[in-house]
Write a protein that holds these residues in place. Structure first.
Motif, PDB file in Angstrom:
ATOM      1  N   THR A 146       0.229  -3.002  -5.635  1.00 42.33           N
ATOM      2  CA  THR A 146      -0.876  -2.419  -4.869  1.00 42.33           C
ATOM      3  C   THR A 146      -1.430  -1.181  -5.568  1.00 42.33           C
ATOM      4  O   THR A 146      -2.632  -0.982  -5.627  1.00 42.33           O
ATOM      5  CB  THR A 146      -0.426  -2.060  -3.440  1.00 42.33           C
ATOM      6  N   MET A 147      -0.556  -0.372  -6.105  1.00 47.97           N
ATOM      7  CA  MET A 147      -0.993   0.867  -6.745  1.00 47.97           C
ATOM      8  C   MET A 147      -1.409   0.677  -8.206  1.00 47.97           C
ATOM      9  O   MET A 147      -2.023   1.566  -8.781  1.00 47.97           O
ATOM     10  CB  MET A 147       0.126   1.914  -6.670  1.00 47.97           C
ATOM     11  N   ARG A 148      -1.104  -0.480  -8.789  1.00 48.41           N
ATOM     12  CA  ARG A 148      -1.378  -0.664 -10.223  1.00 48.41           C
ATOM     13  C   ARG A 148      -2.391  -1.754 -10.524  1.00 48.41           C
ATOM     14  O   ARG A 148      -3.010  -1.743 -11.586  1.00 48.41           O
ATOM     15  CB  ARG A 148      -0.076  -0.982 -10.957  1.00 48.41           C
ATOM     16  N   TYR A 149      -2.541  -2.720  -9.655  1.00 44.06           N
ATOM     17  CA  TYR A 149      -3.405  -3.876  -9.926  1.00 44.06           C
ATOM     18  C   TYR A 149      -4.867  -3.449  -9.933  1.00 44.06           C
ATOM     19  O   TYR A 149      -5.315  -2.721  -9.053  1.00 44.06           O
ATOM     20  CB  TYR A 149      -3.163  -4.955  -8.860  1.00 44.06           C
ATOM     21  N   GLN A 150      -5.615  -3.891 -10.931  1.00 40.86           N
ATOM     22  CA  GLN A 150      -6.996  -3.459 -11.128  1.00 40.86           C
ATOM     23  C   GLN A 150      -7.977  -4.575 -10.778  1.00 40.86           C
ATOM     24  O   GLN A 150      -8.455  -5.290 -11.646  1.00 40.86           O
ATOM     25  CB  GLN A 150      -7.206  -3.040 -12.599  1.00 40.86           C
ATOM     26  N   ASP A 151      -8.268  -4.750  -9.502  1.00 35.89           N
ATOM     27  CA  ASP A 151      -9.258  -5.763  -9.137  1.00 35.89           C
ATOM     28  C   ASP A 151     -10.278  -5.251  -8.130  1.00 35.89           C
ATOM     29  O   ASP A 151     -11.085  -6.011  -7.625  1.00 35.89           O
ATOM     30  CB  ASP A 151      -8.583  -7.037  -8.626  1.00 35.89           C
ATOM     31  N   GLU A 152     -10.242  -3.981  -7.821  1.00 36.72           N
ATOM     32  CA  GLU A 152     -11.229  -3.326  -6.970  1.00 36.72           C
ATOM     33  C   GLU A 152     -11.241  -3.804  -5.517  1.00 36.72           C
ATOM     34  O   GLU A 152     -12.201  -3.549  -4.791  1.00 36.72           O
ATOM     35  CB  GLU A 152     -12.647  -3.465  -7.571  1.00 36.72           C
ATOM     36  N   LYS A 153     -10.192  -4.496  -5.072  1.00 32.13           N
ATOM     37  CA  LYS A 153     -10.125  -4.848  -3.653  1.00 32.13           C
ATOM     38  C   LYS A 153      -9.976  -3.540  -2.870  1.00 32.13           C
ATOM     39  O   LYS A 153      -9.300  -2.609  -3.329  1.00 32.13           O
ATOM     40  CB  LYS A 153      -8.970  -5.801  -3.374  1.00 32.13           C
ATOM     41  N   PRO A 154     -10.596  -3.437  -1.700  1.00 32.69           N
ATOM     42  CA  PRO A 154     -10.618  -2.153  -0.990  1.00 32.69           C
ATOM     43  C   PRO A 154      -9.266  -1.647  -0.514  1.00 32.69           C
ATOM     44  O   PRO A 154      -9.127  -0.451  -0.238  1.00 32.69           O
ATOM     45  CB  PRO A 154     -11.548  -2.416   0.203  1.00 32.69           C
ATOM     46  N   TYR A 155      -8.280  -2.497  -0.450  1.00 31.31           N
ATOM     47  CA  TYR A 155      -6.959  -2.057   0.005  1.00 31.31           C
ATOM     48  C   TYR A 155      -6.031  -1.679  -1.142  1.00 31.31           C
ATOM     49  O   TYR A 155      -4.881  -1.317  -0.916  1.00 31.31           O
ATOM     50  CB  TYR A 155      -6.297  -3.107   0.906  1.00 31.31           C
ATOM     51  N   ARG A 156      -6.509  -1.709  -2.374  1.00 28.19           N
ATOM     52  CA  ARG A 156      -5.704  -1.267  -3.514  1.00 28.19           C
ATOM     53  C   ARG A 156      -5.591   0.260  -3.527  1.00 28.19           C
ATOM     54  O   ARG A 156      -6.492   0.976  -3.086  1.00 28.19           O
ATOM     55  CB  ARG A 156      -6.326  -1.712  -4.842  1.00 28.19           C
ATOM     56  N   LYS A 157      -4.478   0.722  -4.067  1.00 30.16           N
ATOM     57  CA  LYS A 157      -4.224   2.150  -4.268  1.00 30.16           C
ATOM     58  C   LYS A 157      -4.279   2.940  -2.960  1.00 30.16           C
ATOM     59  O   LYS A 157      -4.574   4.131  -2.968  1.00 30.16           O
ATOM     60  CB  LYS A 157      -5.179   2.736  -5.305  1.00 30.16           C
TER      61      LYS A 157
END
Length: 178
Positions: free
Chosen positions: A119-130
């Motif tokens: 969640t904190m590292r994946y780079q796909d711009e989904k709004p629930y990331r990071k």
């Protein structure tokens, strides 16, 4: 609404054993041992896993505090919001403990939509990331996206397989350590 939190673990070792609570040298050594065994999920982790994990956990802790959380622990214990049978595949002899969410105070638990690490590292711009969520916030995210356990059972739609709960206090989980 009552939800149950699930903690999956290796039956022979017991619940709520936490590499992050150990000195970094000891945690890295155990992580290396797990990698060399090769037949558990943890064996797939990189050599830098513990260093990256500690960084991400500190980021999560800071975000949680900014949202009003009051963590007593430096590092969290991990649970899932609702069941995730896939996690049983991580262990040779899987076991699970379930705890009603109401046993935890709002200030002692945070949530990520997916496992904290991707969640904190994946780079796909989904709004629930990071994002770290409070209990109220995660319920709104669930209303919008549903449970990953339901729509991504096989893991073929991204890294989110469950909603993770970070438990920042020993009080409740301590009752379940044997």
């Amino acid at each position: 609404m009552t939800y149950h939190l699930y903690h999956y673990f290796e039956k022979d070792h017991g619940p709520f054993r936490n590499l992050s609570k150990l000195p970094i040298e000891e945690a890295t050594h155990i992580s290396h041992q797990l990698r060399s065994e090769g037949d558990v999920f943890a064996s797939r982790r990189s050599e830098e896993y513990m260093l990256i994990r500690r960084e991400i956990e500190q980021l999560a802790r800071c975000q949680f505090i900014a949202k009003g959380g009051m963590p007593k622990n430096t590092y969290p214990h991990y649970m899932t919001l609702g069941p995730c049978k896939w996690l049983e595949s991580w262990y040779r002899k899987p076991a699970v403990i379930t705890i009603p969410s109401e046993e935890f105070s709002e200030e002692s638990i945070s949530f990520t939509y997916g496992d904290l690490f991707p969640t904190m590292r994946y780079q796909d711009e989904k709004p629930y990331r990071k994002q770290i969520y409070s209990r109220t916030e995660i319920l709104n995210v669930i209303k919008e996206y549903g449970f990953p356990q339901d729509w991504n059972i096989n893991g073929d739609k991204g890294p989110e397989r469950y909603i993770e709960v970070q438990v920042w206090d020993e009080e409740v989980v301590g009752k379940y350590i044997f």
